[in-house]
Design an enzyme around this catalytic site. Structure first.
Site, mmCIF file in Angstrom:
data_model
loop_
_atom_site.group_PDB
_atom_site.id
_atom_site.type_symbol
_atom_site.label_atom_id
_atom_site.label_comp_id
_atom_site.label_asym_id
_atom_site.label_seq_id
_atom_site.Cartn_x
_atom_site.Cartn_y
_atom_site.Cartn_z
ATOM 1 N N CYS A 210 0.816 -1.225 0.000
ATOM 2 C CA CYS A 210 0.000 0.000 0.000
ATOM 3 C C CYS A 210 0.848 1.273 0.000
ATOM 4 O O CYS A 210 0.369 2.339 -0.372
ATOM 5 C CB CYS A 210 -0.940 0.020 1.198
ATOM 6 S SG CYS A 210 -2.032 -1.389 1.213
ATOM 7 N N HIS B 113 -3.887 7.032 1.326
ATOM 8 C CA HIS B 113 -4.100 5.716 0.725
ATOM 9 C C HIS B 113 -5.490 5.255 1.131
ATOM 10 O O HIS B 113 -5.857 5.344 2.314
ATOM 11 C CB HIS B 113 -3.028 4.737 1.216
ATOM 12 C CG HIS B 113 -3.435 3.307 1.087
ATOM 13 N ND1 HIS B 113 -3.850 2.771 -0.113
ATOM 14 C CD2 HIS B 113 -3.539 2.312 2.010
ATOM 15 C CE1 HIS B 113 -4.176 1.503 0.083
ATOM 16 N NE2 HIS B 113 -4.006 1.208 1.354
ATOM 17 N N ASN C 297 -10.111 -0.842 -1.663
ATOM 18 C CA ASN C 297 -8.685 -0.588 -1.401
ATOM 19 C C ASN C 297 -7.875 -1.224 -2.537
ATOM 20 O O ASN C 297 -7.825 -2.444 -2.647
ATOM 21 C CB ASN C 297 -8.348 -1.207 -0.035
ATOM 22 C CG ASN C 297 -6.889 -1.078 0.355
ATOM 23 O OD1 ASN C 297 -6.019 -0.895 -0.486
ATOM 24 N ND2 ASN C 297 -6.619 -1.195 1.640
HETATM 25 O O1 UT7 Z 1 -4.381 -1.204 2.969
HETATM 26 C C1 UT7 Z 1 -3.725 -1.044 4.196
HETATM 27 C C2 UT7 Z 1 -3.924 -2.166 5.082
HETATM 28 N N1 UT7 Z 1 -5.283 -2.510 5.404
HETATM 29 C C3 UT7 Z 1 -6.031 -1.798 6.250
HETATM 30 O O2 UT7 Z 1 -5.716 -0.699 6.640
HETATM 31 C C4 UT7 Z 1 -7.279 -2.469 6.810
HETATM 32 C C5 UT7 Z 1 -7.342 -2.293 8.318
HETATM 33 N N2 UT7 Z 1 -8.393 -3.077 8.950
HETATM 34 C C6 UT7 Z 1 -9.701 -2.836 8.775
HETATM 35 O O3 UT7 Z 1 -10.069 -1.965 8.006
HETATM 36 C C7 UT7 Z 1 -10.691 -3.608 9.596
HETATM 37 O O4 UT7 Z 1 -9.994 -4.419 10.522
HETATM 38 C C8 UT7 Z 1 -11.638 -4.533 8.747
HETATM 39 C C9 UT7 Z 1 -12.641 -3.671 7.981
HETATM 40 C C10 UT7 Z 1 -10.838 -5.376 7.815
HETATM 41 C C11 UT7 Z 1 -12.439 -5.450 9.659
HETATM 42 O O5 UT7 Z 1 -13.210 -4.695 10.549
HETATM 43 P P1 UT7 Z 1 -13.132 -4.988 12.102
HETATM 44 O O6 UT7 Z 1 -14.089 -4.096 12.745
HETATM 45 O O7 UT7 Z 1 -11.690 -4.903 12.535
HETATM 46 O O8 UT7 Z 1 -13.657 -6.470 12.169
HETATM 47 P P2 UT7 Z 1 -13.014 -7.757 12.851
HETATM 48 O O9 UT7 Z 1 -12.119 -8.446 11.882
HETATM 49 O O10 UT7 Z 1 -12.476 -7.423 14.214
HETATM 50 O O11 UT7 Z 1 -14.318 -8.600 13.076
HETATM 51 C C12 UT7 Z 1 -15.392 -8.129 13.904
HETATM 52 C C13 UT7 Z 1 -16.591 -9.032 13.685
HETATM 53 C C14 UT7 Z 1 -16.227 -10.515 13.797
HETATM 54 O O12 UT7 Z 1 -17.353 -11.180 14.326
HETATM 55 P P3 UT7 Z 1 -17.405 -11.603 15.881
HETATM 56 O O13 UT7 Z 1 -16.227 -12.507 16.088
HETATM 57 O O14 UT7 Z 1 -17.310 -10.325 16.644
HETATM 58 O O15 UT7 Z 1 -18.726 -12.274 15.985
HETATM 59 C C15 UT7 Z 1 -16.044 -10.933 12.374
HETATM 60 O O16 UT7 Z 1 -16.250 -12.293 12.146
HETATM 61 O O17 UT7 Z 1 -17.096 -8.850 12.360
HETATM 62 C C16 UT7 Z 1 -17.089 -10.100 11.674
HETATM 63 N N3 UT7 Z 1 -16.797 -9.857 10.276
HETATM 64 C C17 UT7 Z 1 -17.738 -9.684 9.338
HETATM 65 N N4 UT7 Z 1 -19.071 -9.711 9.393
HETATM 66 C C18 UT7 Z 1 -19.736 -9.497 8.254
HETATM 67 C C19 UT7 Z 1 -15.563 -9.727 9.695
HETATM 68 N N5 UT7 Z 1 -15.701 -9.480 8.386
HETATM 69 C C20 UT7 Z 1 -17.041 -9.455 8.137
HETATM 70 C C21 UT7 Z 1 -17.788 -9.254 6.972
HETATM 71 N N6 UT7 Z 1 -19.141 -9.275 7.078
HETATM 72 N N7 UT7 Z 1 -17.226 -9.013 5.788
#
Ligand code: UT7
Length: 332
Positions: free
Chosen positions: A113, A259, A289
């Site tokens: 990135c 980014h 992204n």
């Molecule tokens: O490009 C540079 C590098 N990348 C980034 O900067 C990305 C940085 N990270 C993020 O943007 C976020 O971490 C994400 C958008 C990828 C994920 O969001 P989050 O709020 O951190 O979600 P999480 O992975 O902590 O998951 C929270 C909950 C989980 O469920 P439980 O365990 O709380 O029941 C996941 O299973 O959300 C669930 N979950 C989803 N639910 C519906 C994770 N992905 C999804 C999804 N749809 N696509």
């Protein structure tokens, strides 16, 4: 000697994948995706039509046209991508062939990135040293085929998309105001595995095995919350580093193009820096992204929309896998 961005262009594949399309592939919802990422749709490449290098070439041609330059004037290619057409050779030489460029040198660089900002620093250094005068810097990615579209990979699948952006950077000996003012870069390999695509790599005797495929280790893996946490603090740090080096305040920034990692990250930075909406450009809503391509695609669209004008102060900043991060200030 100043490094001037003479032209900027982009290309995105025509295949639009909406959140509703992803709902059909995995257990997710438009509501979750929009709330956590701000993304409504992204583009996916079409096999046989688009490649990382061909999309890079389309973006580069647009940048050359807008720079009103001929391709014969280019004397160096820097191609930033984490998703090259082949393991080797790099996409830079493939783009060179496709565009019919002469035997100018071609780099591929791999800072994910942050690839575009890292590439800008190389271009700037080559120009300031007098070695090259007109450089084509491209960021291009095909990521849709390294994503796990099962429930296991849904936190990654909803974020990433395909596309390409490019700039022409030229030397100007007379300019004293415009051009690249500063670049600050960082890396921290301690977190290399927090956002990673391991295989096919060289660490295993057999680069591709059934267990690699069964364990989905040929797909990208990301520890989302860890990446998010580091992203917000590193973005702020490196933007502030650039502000201090140039003796500037956030108020003086005409346009910040972060980014496009996650709209929530951009919004956090905007709030922390006290910037108003017209000072920040986001288009992640449409493209997701696109990693190394995200800044030049956003820059190209901002320019098209008249949001980047002569004399404007731009800040471009990135954070990503590696971890790597960086910022640059540019007087347009
Ligand atoms: O490009 C540079 C590098 N990348 C980034 O900067 C990305 C940085 N990270 C993020 O943007 C976020 O971490 C994400 C958008 C990828 C994920 O969001 P989050 O709020 O951190 O979600 P999480 O992975 O902590 O998951 C929270 C909950 C989980 O469920 P439980 O365990 O709380 O029941 C996941 O299973 O959300 C669930 N979950 C989803 N639910 C519906 C994770 N992905 C999804 C999804 N749809 N696509």
């Amino acid at each position: 000697m100043r490094s001037i961005v003479k032209g900027v262009g982009h290309y995105v594949p025509e295949n639009v994948i909406t959140n509703a399309d992803l709902e059909k592939m995995m257990d997710t919802s438009d509501e979750w995706i929009v709330e956590r990422t701000g993304i409504h749709q992204r583009r996916y490449f079409t096999e046989g039509k688009d490649t990382t290098s061909s999309m890079g070439a389309r973006a580069a041609e647009m940048a050359l046209e807008r720079a009103q330059m001929k391709k014969e004037e280019i004397d160096l290619i820097i191609f930033a991508t984490l998703s090259p057409d082949y393991n080797f050779p790099g996409s830079g030489v493939l783009m060179q062939r496709q565009m019919g460029l002469s035997t100018i040198p071609a780099f591929d660089i791999r800072q994910q990135c942050s690839g575009f900002v890292y590439g800008l620093s190389m271009a700037d250094a080559y120009i300031k040293s007098g070695i090259y005068k007109n450089i084509l810097l491209v960021g291009a990615e095909v990521q849709s085929n390294i994503i796990d579209h099962s429930n296991k990979g849904r936190h990654i699948a909803v974020i990433f998309g395909d596309g390409a952006g490019a700039v022409v950077i030229s030397a100007d000996e007379k300019e004293t105001e415009r051009g690249i003012l500063s670049i600050h870069l960082h890396a921290e390999g301690e977190y290399a595995e927090e956002l990673v695509l391991k295989h096919p790599g060289s660490i295993r005797k057999n680069r591709m095995t059934v267990d690699i495929i069964e364990n989905e280790e040929h797909r990208a893996h990301m520890n989302g919350p860890v990446v998010f946490k580091h992203a917000v603090s590193r973005f702020m740090e490196v933007i502030n580093e650039g502000l201090e080096a140039n003796n500037l305040t956030p108020k003086q920034i005409d346009l910040l193009i972060p980014h496009q990692a996650n709209l929530r990250i951009s919004e956090y930075i905007q709030k922390k820096m006290g910037l108003n909406d017209s000072q920040v450009f986001n288009n992640i809503q449409k493209y997701g992204n696109t990693t190394a391509a995200s800044i030049p695609i956003a820059l190209s669209e901002a320019w098209e929309q008249g949001k980047v004008k002569n004399g404007d102060l731009l800040c471009l900043a990135a954070f990503g896998s590696g971890f790597t991060w960086g910022s640059t200030f540019v007087r347009w």
